[in-house]
Design an enzyme around this catalytic site. Structure first.
Site, PDB file in Angstrom:
ATOM      1  N   GLN A 276      13.193  22.372  -2.477  1.00 46.65           N
ATOM      2  CA  GLN A 276      12.164  21.559  -1.821  1.00 46.65           C
ATOM      3  C   GLN A 276      12.747  20.768  -0.646  1.00 46.65           C
ATOM      4  OE1 GLN A 276      10.995  19.405  -5.354  1.00 46.65           O
ATOM      5  NE2 GLN A 276      13.121  18.986  -5.827  1.00 46.65           N
TER       6      GLN A 276
ATOM      7  N   HIS B 294       7.549   4.236 -14.371  1.00 44.84           N
ATOM      8  CA  HIS B 294       8.690   4.525 -15.244  1.00 44.84           C
ATOM      9  C   HIS B 294       8.611   3.782 -16.573  1.00 44.84           C
ATOM     10  CE1 HIS B 294      10.727   5.936 -11.362  1.00 44.84           C
ATOM     11  NE2 HIS B 294      10.493   6.994 -12.113  1.00 44.84           N
TER      12      HIS B 294
ATOM     13  N   ASP C  48      15.512  11.247 -10.324  1.00 42.29           N
ATOM     14  CA  ASP C  48      15.826   9.953  -9.690  1.00 42.29           C
ATOM     15  C   ASP C  48      16.456   8.978 -10.683  1.00 42.29           C
ATOM     16  OD1 ASP C  48      13.381   8.513 -10.965  1.00 42.29           O
ATOM     17  OD2 ASP C  48      12.504  10.244  -9.953  1.00 42.29           O
TER      18      ASP C  48
ATOM     19  N   GLU D 139      17.254  18.317 -14.981  1.00 38.97           N
ATOM     20  CA  GLU D 139      16.619  18.304 -13.644  1.00 38.97           C
ATOM     21  C   GLU D 139      17.025  19.593 -12.929  1.00 38.97           C
ATOM     22  OE1 GLU D 139      14.696  16.228 -11.352  1.00 38.97           O
ATOM     23  OE2 GLU D 139      15.103  17.998 -10.131  1.00 38.97           O
TER      24      GLU D 139
ATOM     25  N   GLY E  49      14.138  23.190 -16.679  1.00 42.02           N
ATOM     26  CA  GLY E  49      13.706  22.644 -17.966  1.00 42.02           C
ATOM     27  C   GLY E  49      12.989  23.663 -18.839  1.00 42.02           C
TER      28      GLY E  49
ATOM     29  N   ASP F 117       8.695  14.257 -16.675  1.00 41.36           N
ATOM     30  CA  ASP F 117       8.512  13.445 -15.469  1.00 41.36           C
ATOM     31  C   ASP F 117       8.583  14.399 -14.281  1.00 41.36           C
ATOM     32  OD1 ASP F 117       8.524  11.590 -13.457  1.00 41.36           O
ATOM     33  OD2 ASP F 117      10.475  10.731 -13.947  1.00 41.36           O
TER      34      ASP F 117
ATOM     35  N   THR G 283       7.043  16.622 -10.748  1.00 42.12           N
ATOM     36  CA  THR G 283       6.317  16.483  -9.494  1.00 42.12           C
ATOM     37  C   THR G 283       4.908  17.051  -9.712  1.00 42.12           C
ATOM     38  OG1 THR G 283       7.264  18.598  -8.839  1.00 42.12           O
ATOM     39  CG2 THR G 283       8.366  16.651  -8.025  1.00 42.12           C
ATOM     40  N   ASP G 284       4.097  17.079  -8.661  1.00 39.49           N
ATOM     41  CA  ASP G 284       2.743  17.631  -8.767  1.00 39.49           C
ATOM     42  C   ASP G 284       2.816  19.119  -9.146  1.00 39.49           C
ATOM     43  OD1 ASP G 284       1.971  15.154  -7.938  1.00 39.49           O
ATOM     44  OD2 ASP G 284       1.154  15.773  -6.005  1.00 39.49           O
TER      45      ASP G 284
ATOM     46  N   PRO H  39       8.177  24.211  -7.740  1.00 35.97           N
ATOM     47  CA  PRO H  39       9.015  24.368  -8.935  1.00 35.97           C
ATOM     48  C   PRO H  39       8.399  23.787 -10.207  1.00 35.97           C
ATOM     49  CG  PRO H  39      10.019  22.810  -7.365  1.00 35.97           C
ATOM     50  CD  PRO H  39       8.833  23.430  -6.688  1.00 35.97           C
TER      51      PRO H  39
HETATM   52  N1  AG3 Z   1       6.799  11.973 -10.722  1.00 35.66           N
HETATM   53  C1  AG3 Z   1       5.789  12.421  -9.835  1.00 35.66           C
HETATM   54  C2  AG3 Z   1       4.534  11.698  -9.721  1.00 35.66           C
HETATM   55  C3  AG3 Z   1       3.597  12.460  -8.865  1.00 35.66           C
HETATM   56  C4  AG3 Z   1       3.264  11.775  -7.620  1.00 35.66           C
HETATM   57  N2  AG3 Z   1       2.230  12.483  -6.966  1.00 35.66           N
HETATM   58  C5  AG3 Z   1       1.752  12.169  -5.772  1.00 35.66           C
HETATM   59  N3  AG3 Z   1       2.172  11.133  -5.124  1.00 35.66           N
HETATM   60  N4  AG3 Z   1       0.862  12.969  -5.248  1.00 35.66           N
HETATM   61  C6  AG3 Z   1       7.495  10.871 -10.215  1.00 35.66           C
HETATM   62  C7  AG3 Z   1       8.918  11.004 -10.196  1.00 35.66           C
HETATM   63  C8  AG3 Z   1       9.478   9.661 -10.452  1.00 35.66           C
HETATM   64  N5  AG3 Z   1      10.460   9.689 -11.460  1.00 35.66           N
END
Ligand code: AG3
Length: 275
Positions: free
Chosen positions: A31, A62, A86, A105, A137, A154, A156-157, A161
């Site tokens: 990414q 978090h 993160d 991760e 994962g 936790d 991403t959208d 991936p």
């Molecule tokens: N996890 C992703 C949250 C999604 C955010 N989506 C958005 N802004 N469209 C967050 C990672 C933090 N550990």
């Protein structure tokens, strides 16, 4: 010259942040990664043009993704985070007396960027109870049976991936990897902009786990601000947990009464998951 970063909330809405400085950009194997210094929200981690966190409100997300499942379980010893490179979720987990906290991760560059630019989150990586694995994962979880007390996704959208992290097969593997009293939580996006996803995830989790529950928190920098988390539980009913009256860890959003009330979801969200 003014510099602004904009994220699409939906096809027709954008949210923009005035940027002081671009601290880092790189194209990783998975990414585009950027760390920006914003005027109002401090440092921001951006993956594929999507805000993952800002220093101003990361504590909300978090704390809620970590403390709600851990307190629901009551005595977790071994906890896993899938994604979360993160370190923010790991940092919150480590406030509990867990024996081991593992994190898997897929993109090691996220971990590296956090170590370099987000020290308040990456502190977690140096805790002796933390173990970090850089791999997918989805493949990782298949190797475990009856092993983790709590598993937190936790991600991403659901694009790129992360797509497989919202699929039913993956939740089946998570169920198998959990111990008898095991608890699972995934971040399940905005009920405004991702209603279909929430509905689908909830229905998969409700099919697999004896208990399924959705809870919410308000995360101002995520699209729609109102954010959902979906929990699957093998034995403990999340809606009927004796939450201790005092909070014996430091938190800025989570409180015992928020824990009880976060499962009281707005009528339109209830509607999404019950149709
Ligand atoms: N996890 C992703 C949250 C999604 C955010 N989506 C958005 N802004 N469209 C967050 C990672 C933090 N550990």
């Amino acid at each position: 010259m003014e510099l602004w970063f904009s994220e699409y909330q939906s096809k027709n809405i954008k949210m923009s942040y005035k940027i002081k400085e671009v601290l880092h950009t790189e194209k990783t194997k998975y990414q585009n990664l950027a760390v920006l210094e914003s005027e109002e929200c401090g440092r921001m981690l951006i993956l594929d043009d999507v805000v993952q966190l800002t220093m101003k409100d990361e504590f909300i997300y978090h704390e809620m993704i970590a403390h709600v499942p851990l307190v629901t379980h009551g005595s977790p010893e071994r906890v896993l985070v899938i994604g979360g490179g993160d370190g923010g979720t790991l940092r919150e987990i480590l406030k509990h007396p867990v024996k081991e906290a593992h994190l898997v991760e897929i993109d090691e560059k996220v971990i590296e960027a956090s170590k370099k630019f987000l020290p308040d989150l990456s502190v977690a990586f140096s805790d002796p109870r933390a173990k970090i694995f850089c791999e997918d994962g989805i493949a990782y979880i298949k190797r475990f049976k009856n092993y983790y007390d709590v598993i937190i996704v936790d991600s991403t959208d659901p694009v790129g991936p992360a797509v497989g992290l919202f699929r039913k097969e993956f939740y089946n593997d998570i169920f198998e990897a959990l111990t008898e009293k095991g608890i699972f939580v995934a971040q399940t996006e905005s009920p405004f902009y991702y209603a279909d996803l929430l509905k689908e995830v909830y229905s998969s989790i409700a099919d697999i786990f004896p208990y399924a529950a959705v809870y919410t928190a308000v995360v101002p920098t995520y699209p729609g601000a109102l954010w959902t988390f979906t929990m699957g539980s093998k034995q403990i009913d999340p809606h009927n947990v004796e939450v201790p009256n005092i909070c014996n860890f430091e938190a800025k959003y989570y409180t015992p009464s928020i824990h009880k009330s976060c499962f009281s979801i707005p009528a339109f969200v209830k509607d999404i998951i019950s149709k």
